[in-house]
Design a protein around this motif. Structure first.
Motif, PDB file in Angstrom:
ATOM      1  N   ALA A   1       1.870 -21.539  32.775  1.00  0.00           N
ATOM      2  CA  ALA A   1       1.810 -22.918  32.262  1.00  0.00           C
ATOM      3  C   ALA A   1       2.906 -23.777  32.881  1.00  0.00           C
ATOM      4  O   ALA A   1       2.674 -24.930  33.264  1.00  0.00           O
ATOM      5  N   MET A   2       4.112 -23.217  32.998  1.00  0.00           N
ATOM      6  CA  MET A   2       5.215 -23.961  33.633  1.00  0.00           C
ATOM      7  C   MET A   2       4.873 -24.292  35.083  1.00  0.00           C
ATOM      8  O   MET A   2       5.144 -25.384  35.567  1.00  0.00           O
ATOM      9  N   LEU A   3       4.273 -23.336  35.767  1.00  0.00           N
ATOM     10  CA  LEU A   3       3.940 -23.543  37.171  1.00  0.00           C
ATOM     11  C   LEU A   3       2.748 -24.483  37.338  1.00  0.00           C
ATOM     12  O   LEU A   3       2.600 -25.129  38.366  1.00  0.00           O
ATOM     13  N   TYR A   4       1.908 -24.576  36.311  1.00  0.00           N
ATOM     14  CA  TYR A   4       0.780 -25.515  36.348  1.00  0.00           C
ATOM     15  C   TYR A   4       1.180 -26.927  35.952  1.00  0.00           C
ATOM     16  O   TYR A   4       0.386 -27.840  36.045  1.00  0.00           O
ATOM     17  N   GLY A   5       2.429 -27.096  35.464  1.00  0.00           N
ATOM     18  CA  GLY A   5       2.874 -28.458  35.185  1.00  0.00           C
ATOM     19  C   GLY A   5       3.368 -28.753  33.790  1.00  0.00           C
ATOM     20  O   GLY A   5       3.748 -29.888  33.507  1.00  0.00           O
ATOM     21  N   ALA A   6       3.364 -27.762  32.884  1.00  0.00           N
ATOM     22  CA  ALA A   6       3.938 -28.013  31.558  1.00  0.00           C
ATOM     23  C   ALA A   6       5.439 -28.279  31.703  1.00  0.00           C
ATOM     24  O   ALA A   6       6.098 -27.705  32.552  1.00  0.00           O
ATOM     25  N   ILE A   7       5.957 -29.172  30.865  1.00  0.00           N
ATOM     26  CA  ILE A   7       7.370 -29.554  30.943  1.00  0.00           C
ATOM     27  C   ILE A   7       8.259 -28.437  30.406  1.00  0.00           C
ATOM     28  O   ILE A   7       9.290 -28.114  30.975  1.00  0.00           O
ATOM     29  N   ASP A   8       7.866 -27.873  29.274  1.00  0.00           N
ATOM     30  CA  ASP A   8       8.722 -26.899  28.600  1.00  0.00           C
ATOM     31  C   ASP A   8       7.857 -26.079  27.663  1.00  0.00           C
ATOM     32  O   ASP A   8       6.642 -26.294  27.563  1.00  0.00           O
ATOM     33  N   PHE A   9       8.477 -25.141  26.969  1.00  0.00           N
ATOM     34  CA  PHE A   9       7.717 -24.333  26.019  1.00  0.00           C
ATOM     35  C   PHE A   9       8.586 -24.004  24.814  1.00  0.00           C
ATOM     36  O   PHE A   9       9.813 -24.061  24.865  1.00  0.00           O
ATOM     37  N   ILE A  10       7.908 -23.676  23.721  1.00  0.00           N
ATOM     38  CA  ILE A  10       8.570 -23.240  22.495  1.00  0.00           C
ATOM     39  C   ILE A  10       7.958 -21.889  22.139  1.00  0.00           C
ATOM     40  O   ILE A  10       6.737 -21.751  22.073  1.00  0.00           O
ATOM     41  N   ALA A  11       8.817 -20.894  21.968  1.00  0.00           N
ATOM     42  CA  ALA A  11       8.331 -19.562  21.584  1.00  0.00           C
ATOM     43  C   ALA A  11       8.170 -19.510  20.068  1.00  0.00           C
ATOM     44  O   ALA A  11       9.116 -19.783  19.328  1.00  0.00           O
ATOM     45  N   LYS A  12       6.958 -19.181  19.607  1.00  0.00           N
ATOM     46  CA  LYS A  12       6.732 -19.048  18.162  1.00  0.00           C
ATOM     47  C   LYS A  12       7.530 -17.853  17.644  1.00  0.00           C
ATOM     48  O   LYS A  12       7.544 -16.798  18.278  1.00  0.00           O
ATOM     49  N   PRO A  13       8.188 -18.001  16.495  1.00  0.00           N
ATOM     50  CA  PRO A  13       9.060 -16.919  16.023  1.00  0.00           C
ATOM     51  C   PRO A  13       8.343 -15.632  15.648  1.00  0.00           C
ATOM     52  O   PRO A  13       8.901 -14.555  15.758  1.00  0.00           O
ATOM     53  N   SER A  14       7.081 -15.743  15.186  1.00  0.00           N
ATOM     54  CA  SER A  14       6.435 -14.504  14.704  1.00  0.00           C
ATOM     55  C   SER A  14       4.926 -14.509  14.932  1.00  0.00           C
ATOM     56  O   SER A  14       4.144 -14.466  13.995  1.00  0.00           O
TER      57      SER A  14
ATOM     58  N   LEU B   1       3.221 -24.067  23.252  1.00  0.00           N
ATOM     59  CA  LEU B   1       3.657 -23.159  22.188  1.00  0.00           C
ATOM     60  C   LEU B   1       3.093 -21.792  22.507  1.00  0.00           C
ATOM     61  O   LEU B   1       1.887 -21.658  22.738  1.00  0.00           O
ATOM     62  N   SER B   2       3.967 -20.782  22.563  1.00  0.00           N
ATOM     63  CA  SER B   2       3.492 -19.473  22.999  1.00  0.00           C
ATOM     64  C   SER B   2       4.100 -18.365  22.165  1.00  0.00           C
ATOM     65  O   SER B   2       5.104 -18.556  21.482  1.00  0.00           O
ATOM     66  N   THR B   3       3.472 -17.200  22.261  1.00  0.00           N
ATOM     67  CA  THR B   3       4.029 -16.014  21.612  1.00  0.00           C
ATOM     68  C   THR B   3       5.015 -15.362  22.574  1.00  0.00           C
ATOM     69  O   THR B   3       4.998 -15.633  23.780  1.00  0.00           O
ATOM     70  N   THR B   4       5.867 -14.493  22.058  1.00  0.00           N
ATOM     71  CA  THR B   4       6.892 -13.861  22.885  1.00  0.00           C
ATOM     72  C   THR B   4       6.460 -12.490  23.416  1.00  0.00           C
ATOM     73  O   THR B   4       7.271 -11.744  23.946  1.00  0.00           O
ATOM     74  N   THR B   5       5.163 -12.179  23.292  1.00  0.00           N
ATOM     75  CA  THR B   5       4.666 -10.919  23.844  1.00  0.00           C
ATOM     76  C   THR B   5       4.754 -10.976  25.366  1.00  0.00           C
ATOM     77  O   THR B   5       4.920 -12.048  25.961  1.00  0.00           O
ATOM     78  N   LYS B   6       4.595  -9.827  26.017  1.00  0.00           N
ATOM     79  CA  LYS B   6       4.639  -9.786  27.487  1.00  0.00           C
ATOM     80  C   LYS B   6       3.552 -10.702  28.064  1.00  0.00           C
ATOM     81  O   LYS B   6       3.797 -11.495  28.964  1.00  0.00           O
ATOM     82  N   GLU B   7       2.340 -10.578  27.502  1.00  0.00           N
ATOM     83  CA  GLU B   7       1.238 -11.419  27.982  1.00  0.00           C
ATOM     84  C   GLU B   7       1.536 -12.899  27.700  1.00  0.00           C
ATOM     85  O   GLU B   7       1.281 -13.770  28.533  1.00  0.00           O
ATOM     86  N   GLY B   8       2.118 -13.151  26.522  1.00  0.00           N
ATOM     87  CA  GLY B   8       2.478 -14.531  26.173  1.00  0.00           C
ATOM     88  C   GLY B   8       3.485 -15.104  27.140  1.00  0.00           C
ATOM     89  O   GLY B   8       3.382 -16.257  27.574  1.00  0.00           O
ATOM     90  N   ALA B   9       4.480 -14.286  27.535  1.00  0.00           N
ATOM     91  CA  ALA B   9       5.506 -14.727  28.491  1.00  0.00           C
ATOM     92  C   ALA B   9       4.888 -15.022  29.848  1.00  0.00           C
ATOM     93  O   ALA B   9       5.209 -16.026  30.494  1.00  0.00           O
ATOM     94  N   GLU B  10       3.982 -14.148  30.293  1.00  0.00           N
ATOM     95  CA  GLU B  10       3.333 -14.362  31.595  1.00  0.00           C
ATOM     96  C   GLU B  10       2.491 -15.635  31.589  1.00  0.00           C
ATOM     97  O   GLU B  10       2.503 -16.411  32.547  1.00  0.00           O
ATOM     98  N   ASN B  11       1.754 -15.850  30.501  1.00  0.00           N
ATOM     99  CA  ASN B  11       0.938 -17.062  30.400  1.00  0.00           C
ATOM    100  C   ASN B  11       1.798 -18.315  30.329  1.00  0.00           C
ATOM    101  O   ASN B  11       1.449 -19.365  30.888  1.00  0.00           O
ATOM    102  N   THR B  12       2.923 -18.204  29.638  1.00  0.00           N
ATOM    103  CA  THR B  12       3.838 -19.342  29.547  1.00  0.00           C
ATOM    104  C   THR B  12       4.373 -19.704  30.923  1.00  0.00           C
ATOM    105  O   THR B  12       4.470 -20.874  31.284  1.00  0.00           O
ATOM    106  N   LEU B  13       4.703 -18.659  31.704  1.00  0.00           N
ATOM    107  CA  LEU B  13       5.188 -18.905  33.061  1.00  0.00           C
ATOM    108  C   LEU B  13       4.146 -19.619  33.898  1.00  0.00           C
ATOM    109  O   LEU B  13       4.449 -20.561  34.634  1.00  0.00           O
TER     110      LEU B  13
END
Length: 360
Positions: A97-110, A83-95
């Protein structure tokens, strides 16, 4: 109910933990077996509870979600949805996470504490359920070794190969992927030489904002250029163009020998924009090119119909990722079912298979 999906919910906010737990427990297919408030707590509870799926917040005190994810994937490989925020930093961290092995992500709306999390309730339920069915071997760290992702990683050096005979047929590579795609793309794009005599088009199902971070991350560790596609880009050999979230990627002849990308926001196809089908159908209209179509891990059937159009238009080789290495075998399976796929290969062989056809 038997065979319920056991879920561990990890978030530093008590409010968010309760909300996500309630969403899942309202559905008889799930059983939230526990919650954790930070990364250290999560690592211990994964060992203790052995959940089928973990929902993991990215930003937490003591130990953040990224550090916890790396520990979980190395000690007890588990299906994780971030679960991540949609900020630039949040997007980079989510990426990451995907490369470290997370299956998928959900962007928190606010933001970090989303009072309106109910907007993504159905997405949470769907993605946790989908994650529970994922092939654990497909994303095992031991099975698919990935390039360490640190800021000082240098693009791999490539040897220039002198060609004795210039191949007169122009080549174009087009790749489609979804769930599990960021890691799969890392495996493929980082193995392509800078001298590759073709442009590469990529559709990765992702929301707007996240594809730019994906392109930047892959560009930093690849010998080829990787960029988020922009309207009006002229295709160049040795460059991969990733369709931006929210836009279909199409091509047009722009005079002379130039092929130009154009992006549009026409209706999503089977829920997808960008859509692999749309990209393949557009590529099929480009003449005097030999095409190499690649379908990798992902849920659903995007790309199968487009592959039929692409194959019927002429010179196309189709490559699909094997079930053994796919995180989700849906997209490759649907492509293979068309009987139009020329090679089914493990993820670590896709780059060399692409190069075999580029150089032939």
């Amino acid at each position: 109910m038997t065979n319920q999906v056991k879920v561990l919910v990890v978030d530093d906010s008590a409010f968010m933990r309760k909300l996500i737990t309630d969403f899942l427990n309202e559905d008889p297919r799930f059983n939230v077996v526990g919650t954790a408030r930070n990364g250290k707590d999560a690592i211990q509870k994964v060992k203790e509870w052995q959940p089928d799926v973990v929902t993991l917040d990215v930003e937490m005190p003591e130990m953040n979600g990224l550090d916890a994810l790396q520990a979980i994937m190395s000690e007890n490989p588990t299906r994780v949805v971030m679960l991540s925020t949609t900020t630039k930093e949040g997007a980079e961290n989510t990426l990451l996470a995907m490369l470290y092995g997370a299956i998928d992500f959900i962007a928190k709306p606010s933001g970090a504490i989303s009072l309106d999390l109910d907007k993504v309730k159905e997405e949470i339920i769907m993605k946790v359920l989908m994650a529970s069915k994922v092939n654990v071997q497909g994303f095992s760290m031991k099975k698919n070794k990935v390039t360490p992702l640190f800021e000082d990683v240098q693009p791999r050096q490539t040897r220039t190969v002198e060609k004795t005979q210039k191949n007169t047929v122009k080549k174009l590579v087009c790749i489609g992927t979804s769930t599990g795609g960021p890691r799969a793309l890392q495996q493929v794009l980082t193995k392509l030489p800078k001298t590759i005599d073709a442009p590469i088009l990529v559709v990765q199902h992702m929301p707007a904002g996240f594809t730019k971070s994906l392109a930047a991350r892959l560009n930093s560790i690849s010998a080829i250029n990787v960029k988020e596609a922009e309207d009006g880009d002229i295709l160049e050999n040795g460059t991969a163009y990733i369709a931006p979230g929210g836009y279909h990627l199409k091509l047009k002849n722009s005079g002379g020998n130039n092929i130009t990308i154009y992006l549009d926001q026409t209706v999503p196809i089977n829920g997808h924009r960008p859509s692999v089908d749309v990209m393949y159908e557009s590529v099929s209209e480009i003449k005097n090119y030999s095409k190499i179509a690649v379908i990798m891990t992902g849920m659903g059937a995007d790309g199968a119909n487009g592959l039929k159009t692409l194959k019927s238009s002429g010179n196309t080789i189709a490559i699909a990722e094997s079930e053994e290495t796919s995180v989700v075998f849906g997209m490759p399976k649907s492509a293979i079912a068309t009987n139009l796929v020329d090679e089914v290969v493990n993820l670590d062989k896709i780059a060399s298979t692409i190069m075999k056809y580029i150089e032939s």
